[in-house]
Design a protein around this motif. Structure first.
Motif, PDB file in Angstrom:
ATOM      1  N   ILE A  18     -13.110  -2.007 -44.631  1.00 25.79           N
ATOM      2  CA  ILE A  18     -11.668  -1.876 -44.888  1.00 25.79           C
ATOM      3  C   ILE A  18     -11.353  -0.708 -45.815  1.00 25.79           C
ATOM      4  N   LEU A  19     -12.142  -0.551 -46.877  1.00 24.35           N
ATOM      5  CA  LEU A  19     -11.789   0.404 -47.935  1.00 24.35           C
ATOM      6  C   LEU A  19     -12.441   1.779 -47.829  1.00 24.35           C
ATOM      7  N   TYR A  20     -13.586   1.873 -47.126  1.00 19.31           N
ATOM      8  CA  TYR A  20     -14.328   3.140 -47.168  1.00 19.31           C
ATOM      9  C   TYR A  20     -14.361   3.903 -45.848  1.00 19.31           C
ATOM     10  N   ASP A  22     -11.465   4.766 -44.023  1.00 20.45           N
ATOM     11  CA  ASP A  22     -10.273   5.599 -43.932  1.00 20.45           C
ATOM     12  C   ASP A  22     -10.349   6.756 -44.931  1.00 20.45           C
ATOM     13  N   ARG A  23     -10.324   7.989 -44.411  1.00 23.53           N
ATOM     14  CA  ARG A  23     -10.402   9.170 -45.293  1.00 23.53           C
ATOM     15  C   ARG A  23      -9.163   9.309 -46.164  1.00 23.53           C
ATOM     16  N   GLY A  24      -8.053   8.747 -45.688  1.00 21.79           N
ATOM     17  CA  GLY A  24      -6.795   8.822 -46.436  1.00 21.79           C
ATOM     18  C   GLY A  24      -6.835   8.055 -47.755  1.00 21.79           C
ATOM     19  N   LEU A  25      -7.827   7.179 -47.904  1.00 24.19           N
ATOM     20  CA  LEU A  25      -7.936   6.370 -49.124  1.00 24.19           C
ATOM     21  C   LEU A  25      -8.872   6.998 -50.161  1.00 24.19           C
ATOM     22  N   LYS A  26      -9.365   8.211 -49.859  1.00 22.93           N
ATOM     23  CA  LYS A  26     -10.375   8.824 -50.737  1.00 22.93           C
ATOM     24  C   LYS A  26      -9.884   8.981 -52.175  1.00 22.93           C
ATOM     25  N   ALA A  27      -8.647   9.451 -52.348  1.00 20.34           N
ATOM     26  CA  ALA A  27      -8.104   9.657 -53.699  1.00 20.34           C
ATOM     27  C   ALA A  27      -8.019   8.336 -54.458  1.00 20.34           C
ATOM     28  N   ALA A  28      -7.598   7.286 -53.756  1.00 22.13           N
ATOM     29  CA  ALA A  28      -7.490   5.959 -54.391  1.00 22.13           C
ATOM     30  C   ALA A  28      -8.871   5.407 -54.754  1.00 22.13           C
ATOM     31  N   ARG A  29      -9.865   5.702 -53.882  1.00 22.88           N
ATOM     32  CA  ARG A  29     -11.242   5.241 -54.160  1.00 22.88           C
ATOM     33  C   ARG A  29     -11.835   5.963 -55.356  1.00 22.88           C
ATOM     34  N   GLN A  30     -11.479   7.226 -55.516  1.00 22.77           N
ATOM     35  CA  GLN A  30     -12.016   8.046 -56.616  1.00 22.77           C
ATOM     36  C   GLN A  30     -11.703   7.432 -57.981  1.00 22.77           C
ATOM     37  N   ARG A  31     -10.529   6.797 -58.082  1.00 17.18           N
ATOM     38  CA  ARG A  31     -10.133   6.198 -59.360  1.00 17.18           C
ATOM     39  C   ARG A  31     -11.066   5.054 -59.762  1.00 17.18           C
ATOM     40  N   THR A  49     -19.275  -9.676 -58.504  1.00 15.24           N
ATOM     41  CA  THR A  49     -19.104  -8.393 -59.175  1.00 15.24           C
ATOM     42  C   THR A  49     -19.048  -7.284 -58.141  1.00 15.24           C
ATOM     43  N   LEU A  50     -17.980  -6.491 -58.188  1.00 17.80           N
ATOM     44  CA  LEU A  50     -17.816  -5.348 -57.296  1.00 17.80           C
ATOM     45  C   LEU A  50     -18.206  -4.097 -58.073  1.00 17.80           C
ATOM     46  N   VAL A  51     -19.184  -3.361 -57.525  1.00 14.37           N
ATOM     47  CA  VAL A  51     -19.639  -2.118 -58.160  1.00 14.37           C
ATOM     48  C   VAL A  51     -19.226  -0.976 -57.246  1.00 14.37           C
ATOM     49  N   PHE A  52     -18.284  -0.160 -57.723  1.00 14.59           N
ATOM     50  CA  PHE A  52     -17.725   0.915 -56.902  1.00 14.59           C
ATOM     51  C   PHE A  52     -18.482   2.214 -57.106  1.00 14.59           C
ATOM     52  N   SER A  53     -18.804   2.880 -55.997  1.00 13.64           N
ATOM     53  CA  SER A  53     -19.391   4.216 -56.060  1.00 13.64           C
ATOM     54  C   SER A  53     -18.573   5.110 -55.128  1.00 13.64           C
ATOM     55  N   GLU A  54     -18.991   6.360 -54.987  1.00 20.05           N
ATOM     56  CA  GLU A  54     -18.208   7.304 -54.179  1.00 20.05           C
ATOM     57  C   GLU A  54     -18.179   6.926 -52.701  1.00 20.05           C
ATOM     58  N   ASN A  55     -19.292   6.394 -52.187  1.00 27.47           N
ATOM     59  CA  ASN A  55     -19.389   6.136 -50.748  1.00 27.47           C
ATOM     60  C   ASN A  55     -19.335   4.672 -50.337  1.00 27.47           C
ATOM     61  N   GLN A  56     -19.386   3.755 -51.309  1.00 24.53           N
ATOM     62  CA  GLN A  56     -19.383   2.334 -50.937  1.00 24.53           C
ATOM     63  C   GLN A  56     -19.096   1.454 -52.137  1.00 24.53           C
ATOM     64  N   VAL A  57     -18.881   0.164 -51.834  1.00 24.17           N
ATOM     65  CA  VAL A  57     -18.758  -0.846 -52.882  1.00 24.17           C
ATOM     66  C   VAL A  57     -19.881  -1.848 -52.650  1.00 24.17           C
ATOM     67  N   ASP A  58     -20.569  -2.206 -53.721  1.00 28.78           N
ATOM     68  CA  ASP A  58     -21.621  -3.220 -53.647  1.00 28.78           C
ATOM     69  C   ASP A  58     -21.051  -4.521 -54.203  1.00 28.78           C
ATOM     70  N   VAL A  59     -21.332  -5.618 -53.515  1.00 25.91           N
ATOM     71  CA  VAL A  59     -20.885  -6.938 -53.974  1.00 25.91           C
ATOM     72  C   VAL A  59     -22.114  -7.716 -54.428  1.00 25.91           C
ATOM     73  N   MET A 114      -3.019  -0.203 -49.940  1.00 31.92           N
ATOM     74  CA  MET A 114      -2.930   0.961 -49.046  1.00 31.92           C
ATOM     75  C   MET A 114      -3.764   0.808 -47.776  1.00 31.92           C
ATOM     76  N   ALA A 115      -4.810  -0.016 -47.845  1.00 27.49           N
ATOM     77  CA  ALA A 115      -5.697  -0.190 -46.686  1.00 27.49           C
ATOM     78  C   ALA A 115      -4.965  -0.937 -45.574  1.00 27.49           C
ATOM     79  N   GLU A 116      -5.059  -0.419 -44.372  1.00 18.99           N
ATOM     80  CA  GLU A 116      -4.433  -1.077 -43.228  1.00 18.99           C
ATOM     81  C   GLU A 116      -5.446  -1.992 -42.579  1.00 18.99           C
ATOM     82  N   ILE A 117      -5.067  -3.259 -42.462  1.00 20.71           N
ATOM     83  CA  ILE A 117      -5.967  -4.232 -41.845  1.00 20.71           C
ATOM     84  C   ILE A 117      -5.434  -4.540 -40.450  1.00 20.71           C
ATOM     85  N   ASP A 118      -6.081  -3.937 -39.443  1.00 17.67           N
ATOM     86  CA  ASP A 118      -5.663  -4.113 -38.055  1.00 17.67           C
ATOM     87  C   ASP A 118      -6.742  -4.891 -37.307  1.00 17.67           C
TER      88      ASP A 118
END
Length: 201
Positions: A18-20, A22-31, A49-59, A114-118
């Protein structure tokens, strides 16, 4: 309920999808890059625990280090996090208890918002694009119909209740009616007494 590797892996796959993607969400992921968010749900025996990195989130089910932000809440409140406007309301009402960097949960909420869930996107690899799109449209139409039907029934119920309230007497009307009954009783007693006097003559 205990956390299992299967549960955390399933959640991780879903969040990354869902989050990684879409390229349009890159700026939001960077935060969120390099941040950790613990979600402590009443229904689970340990926090996620969610651990965010540039290319993925680890749960992760187990995290021994201190997280940037910890959120304590209930499972039923999680869908409300999609609306970032509700965050302050949820915190004030006590539905969401936030410890640590509030911005982490704000950025996460914004990213989810911002993520679109279709559904068609998730069904397509299994049943094909056309069938997935068809099922998605039928589901949307069904939900719209249910929503409008529910609104219609709520309106009808409200109308019936309003009419019922008009038919049923209010508190003041009941008090007035009781006073009128008492007055009629007094009049009857007085009339009865006068009749007795006339009979005695």
């Amino acid at each position: 309920m205990t956390l299992t590797p299967l549960l955390t892996a399933g959640l991780e796959t879903a969040l990354n999808h869902i989050l990684y993607r879409d390229r349009g969400l890159k700026a939001a992921r960077q935060r969120l890059n390099g941040k950790t968010l613990a979600i402590d749900l009443q229904e689970l025996s340990q926090p996620l625990t969610l651990v965010f990195s540039e290319n993925q989130v680890d749960v992760l089910g187990e995290w021994l280090d201190v997280t940037d932000c910890t959120v304590k809440t209930r499972l039923s409140v999680l869908p409300k996090l999609r609306d970032r406007q509700q965050l302050t309301t949820l915190i004030r009402s006590g539905e969401l208890d936030v410890n640590g960097d509030l911005q982490v949960v704000q950025h996460f909420s914004a990213l989810i918002d911002m993520a679109e869930i279709d559904p068609a996107e998730y069904l397509a690899p299994w049943i094909g694009d056309i069938a997935a799109q068809g099922i998605s449209q039928v589901a949307h139409r069904g939900l719209s119909f249910l929503r409008s039907d529910l609104q219609r029934k709520q309106g009808y119920a409200a109308e019936v209740l309003t009419e019922e309230w008009r038919v049923a007497p209010g508190g003041l009307e009941l008090a007035w009616f009781a006073e009128e009954v008492d007055a009629v009783n007094r009049s009857l007693d007085a009339l009865s007494a006068r009749l007795d006097q006339l009979e005695a003559k």
